[in-house]
Design a protein around this motif. Structure first.
Motif, PDB file in Angstrom:
ATOM      1  N   TYR A 110      -3.059  -5.034   8.332  1.00  0.00           N
ATOM      2  CA  TYR A 110      -1.627  -4.525   8.179  1.00  0.00           C
ATOM      3  C   TYR A 110      -0.569  -5.410   8.625  1.00  0.00           C
ATOM      4  O   TYR A 110      -0.856  -5.961   9.611  1.00  0.00           O
ATOM      5  N   CYS A 153     -14.199   5.596   3.700  1.00  0.00           N
ATOM      6  CA  CYS A 153     -14.205   3.893   3.127  1.00  0.00           C
ATOM      7  C   CYS A 153     -15.477   3.390   3.372  1.00  0.00           C
ATOM      8  O   CYS A 153     -15.901   2.703   2.274  1.00  0.00           O
ATOM      9  N   ASN A 189       0.808  -1.185  -0.033  1.00  0.00           N
ATOM     10  CA  ASN A 189       0.043   0.109  -0.095  1.00  0.00           C
ATOM     11  C   ASN A 189       0.840   1.195  -0.097  1.00  0.00           C
ATOM     12  O   ASN A 189       1.408   1.382   1.018  1.00  0.00           O
ATOM     13  N   GLN A 195     -18.671  -0.717   1.794  1.00  0.00           N
ATOM     14  CA  GLN A 195     -17.327  -0.140   2.430  1.00  0.00           C
ATOM     15  C   GLN A 195     -16.395  -0.601   1.242  1.00  0.00           C
ATOM     16  O   GLN A 195     -16.253  -1.954   0.825  1.00  0.00           O
ATOM     17  N   ARG A 196     -15.547   0.261   0.833  1.00  0.00           N
ATOM     18  CA  ARG A 196     -14.565  -0.037  -0.293  1.00  0.00           C
ATOM     19  C   ARG A 196     -13.196  -0.566   0.360  1.00  0.00           C
ATOM     20  O   ARG A 196     -12.310  -1.380  -0.235  1.00  0.00           O
ATOM     21  N   SER A 197     -13.033  -0.316   1.389  1.00  0.00           N
ATOM     22  CA  SER A 197     -11.712  -0.560   2.302  1.00  0.00           C
ATOM     23  C   SER A 197     -11.777  -0.403   3.591  1.00  0.00           C
ATOM     24  O   SER A 197     -12.372   0.205   4.214  1.00  0.00           O
ATOM     25  N   CYS A 198     -11.189  -1.851   4.034  1.00  0.00           N
ATOM     26  CA  CYS A 198     -11.714  -2.042   5.552  1.00  0.00           C
ATOM     27  C   CYS A 198     -10.343  -2.535   6.388  1.00  0.00           C
ATOM     28  O   CYS A 198      -9.812  -3.644   6.105  1.00  0.00           O
ATOM     29  N   ASP A 199      -9.992  -1.872   7.476  1.00  0.00           N
ATOM     30  CA  ASP A 199      -8.832  -2.271   8.201  1.00  0.00           C
ATOM     31  C   ASP A 199      -9.568  -3.245   9.373  1.00  0.00           C
ATOM     32  O   ASP A 199     -10.276  -2.688  10.186  1.00  0.00           O
ATOM     33  N   LEU A 259      -9.041  11.972   3.477  1.00  0.00           N
ATOM     34  CA  LEU A 259      -9.105  10.811   3.167  1.00  0.00           C
ATOM     35  C   LEU A 259     -10.291  10.517   2.282  1.00  0.00           C
ATOM     36  O   LEU A 259     -11.379  11.093   2.535  1.00  0.00           O
ATOM     37  N   ARG A 260     -10.173   9.600   1.235  1.00  0.00           N
ATOM     38  CA  ARG A 260     -11.525   9.092   0.750  1.00  0.00           C
ATOM     39  C   ARG A 260     -12.489   8.408   1.642  1.00  0.00           C
ATOM     40  O   ARG A 260     -11.807   7.659   2.425  1.00  0.00           O
ATOM     41  N   TYR A 266     -16.953  12.781   4.264  1.00  0.00           N
ATOM     42  CA  TYR A 266     -17.821  11.825   4.904  1.00  0.00           C
ATOM     43  C   TYR A 266     -19.216  12.808   4.789  1.00  0.00           C
ATOM     44  O   TYR A 266     -19.707  13.243   4.182  1.00  0.00           O
ATOM     45  N   GLY A 324     -10.411  -0.774  12.207  1.00  0.00           N
ATOM     46  CA  GLY A 324     -11.762  -0.001  11.560  1.00  0.00           C
ATOM     47  C   GLY A 324     -12.991  -0.846  11.689  1.00  0.00           C
ATOM     48  O   GLY A 324     -14.203  -0.376  12.122  1.00  0.00           O
ATOM     49  N   HIS A 370      -8.595  -5.955   4.938  1.00  0.00           N
ATOM     50  CA  HIS A 370      -7.124  -6.273   5.207  1.00  0.00           C
ATOM     51  C   HIS A 370      -6.909  -6.294   6.550  1.00  0.00           C
ATOM     52  O   HIS A 370      -7.294  -5.440   7.154  1.00  0.00           O
ATOM     53  N   ASN A 400     -16.747  -0.066  12.397  1.00  0.00           N
ATOM     54  CA  ASN A 400     -17.823   0.049  11.239  1.00  0.00           C
ATOM     55  C   ASN A 400     -19.194  -0.979  11.716  1.00  0.00           C
ATOM     56  O   ASN A 400     -20.087  -0.641  11.197  1.00  0.00           O
ATOM     57  N   ARG A 407      -0.003   4.519  -0.008  1.00  0.00           N
ATOM     58  CA  ARG A 407      -0.378   5.775   0.887  1.00  0.00           C
ATOM     59  C   ARG A 407       0.291   5.615   2.430  1.00  0.00           C
ATOM     60  O   ARG A 407       0.842   6.532   2.778  1.00  0.00           O
TER      61      ARG A 407
END
Ligand SMILES: Nc1nc(=O)c2c([nH]1)NC[C@@H]1CN(c3ccc(C(=O)N[C@@H](CCC(=O)O)C(=O)O)cc3)CN21
Ligand SMILES: O=c1ccn([C@H]2C[C@H](O)[C@@H](COP(=O)(O)O)O2)c(=O)[nH]1
Length: 283
Positions: free
Chosen positions: A223, A160, A20, A179-183, A157-158, A108, A187, A221, A191, A22
């Motif tokens: 990390y 999520c 990643n 949701q496009r991206s999830c920690d 941030l875009r 948001y 997160g 994902h 969420n 970013r």
């Protein structure tokens, strides 16, 4: 809780390592997860295999519903979650649109309450949804979207979790959240609570029964620096039964949410949990 643990196991067993740019970190990643929450039965999807600070998650949601664009306003409600993205990412710090300390930009809730129209003025997406649902109307477009590519360059941030689509079937309200991206370790812990609470709150203020909330995640994902704690600590623990969420019944309108509601208006009962785990956070 089972579906959360199953997703974590799936990421560990089937995940693919993705670089990643970013954050400069690698993520173990799977594509597509569908989670479901039974709001009618009040099965509050709070993580039990570690202590979860659910008030921060609801505070963050309330800040979105109010259209906040500043980490200080989120802090006043009880969420510290935007401090790092507003103040520690060098790309955003050097962005000419940033209006100073704690500014998050047009992200948001700003999009949810004041989407800028090309011909002037703004659209309040949430107001329209609440007005329609309160009248028993579902026009098959009861959509709250935070995803505005024309203004990505004006935010830190875009989003999520970017879209919430409400539906009425008789007197029961449903929610599909995207949701496009999830920690997943950090997160998702928040969420899940937010999707559940959003349906419960909107059902309450529009006079409907809550049904189910459906939560679609695209990129899920973990990390690289979170993986040992997930694998060797959190996944070794046995989950407890779901707690219950109660919301002050005096909350009856969007104006109530905008003016006097605080975290004291939310209560969780029967929360049994394991010890807290401090996961690393990537800015
Ligand atoms: N990498 C990353 N992951 C995220 O989940 C995330 C972002 N960035 N940036 C935007 C928001 C901010 N969110 C966050 C930020 C911090 C926590 C966090 O630190 N949670 C702690 C407890 C915090 C508290 O004491 O209230 C936790 O242990 O869950 C959670 C979600 C979710 N989002
Ligand atoms: O509500 C949220 C907000 C953010 N996240 C996570 C997902 C990613 O790990 C980062 C955002 O990074 P992008 O590079 O913009 O995808 O924040 C989350 O899980 N939930």
């Amino acid at each position: 809780m089972k579906q959360y643990l199953a997703l974590c196991e799936r990421i560990i067993n089937e995940g693919v390592w993705v670089e990643n740019e970013r954050t400069g970190k690698r993520c173990l990643t799977v594509i597509n997860a569908d989670l479901e929450y039974d709001v009618a039965a009040n099965e509050f999807p709070l993580i039990t295999t570690r202590k979860s600070f659910w008030k921060g998650a609801i505070a963050e949601l309330l800040g979105y519903l109010r259209g906040y664009d500043n980490a200080a306003d989120f802090r006043k409600l009880g969420a510290k979650t935007w401090d790092a993205n507003a103040n520690e990412n060098s790309v955003w710090l050097n962005n000419p649109h940033r209006k100073g300390h704690d500014d998050m930009g047009r992200v948001y809730g700003v999009q949810g309450r004041a989407w800028a129209k090309p011909d002037g003025g703004t659209v309040d997406q949430l107001r329209k949804i609440i007005d329609n649902l309160s009248k028993g109307v579902d026009d098959r477009g009861e959509i709250l979207s935070f995803y505005n590519p024309g203004e990505f360059h004006m935010g830190c941030l875009r989003p999520c979790m970017h879209t919430h689509n409400f539906s009425l079937l008789g007197d029961t309200l449903y929610l599909n959240s995207f949701q496009r991206s999830c920690d997943v370790p950090l997160g998702l812990n928040f969420n899940q609570v937010q999707v559940f609470a959003l349906l419960a709150i909107v059902a309450q203020i529009t006079g409907h029964k809550p049904g189910k909330a459906y939560h679609k995640i695209v990129n899920a994902h973990i990390y690289e620096d979170q993986l040992p704690l997930m694998q060797d600590v959190q996944l070794k623990r046995e989950p407890f039964p779901s707690p219950k969420l109660s919301i002050n019944p005096d909350i009856k309108s969007l104006e109530d949410l905008e003016t006097w509601v605080t975290m004291d208006d939310f209560e969780v009962t029967g929360y049994q949990h394991h010890e807290a785990i401090q996961y690393p956070f990537s800015v």
